[in-house]
Design a protein around this motif. Sequence first.
Motif, short mmCIF file in Angstrom:
data_model
loop_
_atom_site.label_atom_id
_atom_site.label_comp_id
_atom_site.label_asym_id
_atom_site.label_seq_id
_atom_site.Cartn_x
_atom_site.Cartn_y
_atom_site.Cartn_z
N UNK A 156 0.84 -1.19 0.00
CA UNK A 156 0.00 0.00 0.00
C UNK A 156 0.88 1.25 0.00
N UNK A 157 0.24 2.39 -0.13
CA UNK A 157 0.98 3.66 -0.08
C UNK A 157 1.69 3.81 1.26
N UNK B 136 5.93 3.89 1.97
CA UNK B 136 6.60 5.00 2.64
C UNK B 136 7.58 4.53 3.71
N UNK B 137 7.64 3.22 3.94
CA UNK B 137 8.52 2.68 4.98
C UNK B 137 9.45 1.64 4.39
N UNK C 193 5.98 -6.65 6.97
CA UNK C 193 6.06 -8.05 7.40
C UNK C 193 6.24 -8.16 8.91
N UNK C 194 6.90 -7.16 9.48
CA UNK C 194 7.01 -7.14 10.94
C UNK C 194 5.62 -7.12 11.57
#
Length: 266
Positions: free
Chosen positions: A80-81, A85-86, A92-93
């Motif tokens: 996703x957006x 952004x990360x 997955x964490x």
Amino acid sequence: MTINLSDYESGDQYDGDYDAALEALQDRLAHIHFKHIIHGSRSILVFEGWDAAGKGGAIRRMTGEWDPRYYDVWPIGAPTREEKDRHFLWRFWQKLPGSREIGVFDRSWYGRVLVERVEGFCEPADWKRGYDEINEFEAQQIDGGTNLVKLFFHTTQEEQDARLTKRLDTPHKRWKITTEDFRNREKRGAYLDAMHDMFEYTDTRWAPWKVIDGNDKKSARIAALTHVAETLEAALPKDLPDADPALVTLAHEAFGYEAKDWSATK
């Protein structure tokens, strides 16, 4: 030993009673799941492979006798957006299993070095760095006490085409096909190169890959479920704990229960 996908293309049919073997494996996996819950274990099962290679069918049969409260199946699609952004591992964490849980990933963080690499969804520096990031991520999970099993389902182009055709011819299965299946098919050579590098850099001592010859669905399911069962059995404690003395006392007071001596049969 270097993994060569061409070594997993025989497509040998299952030699035996498939229904009986599957039922026995599901019963075995159910007992493993009970023990997994009792001992408060954590496990991650990664299912990667080609489109229509049989990942979903194997997952459905693997989890057929599991308690749904203690496992999750995560179908991994495009981020996703918020996830873009990360760092690519952030999403997955959020899905990692807790105590007593099994997390099943239908595709995984390996998208960074497969689809994102081939389709140009990230820069070369990103996917090249991804191998070390993935290895460190997996080592962190294992060092923290989580069991990790990684399976890759392989099929030939001919078998994949036959399955895609069958899906188009089957109305209730057409939803499984997307334009991405054909996009990926056209770039099979590039994906094979990416898979070769993935195996070379991430088939580690602590998190090895298990390649499944997916050209015969029945053989593939038996092989995959057997590998999961064997790996988890080896990772879990052999014995089961004694009954809680407090519960034994309550049962005795409630309905006259007398604890048995299991020492001779352990």
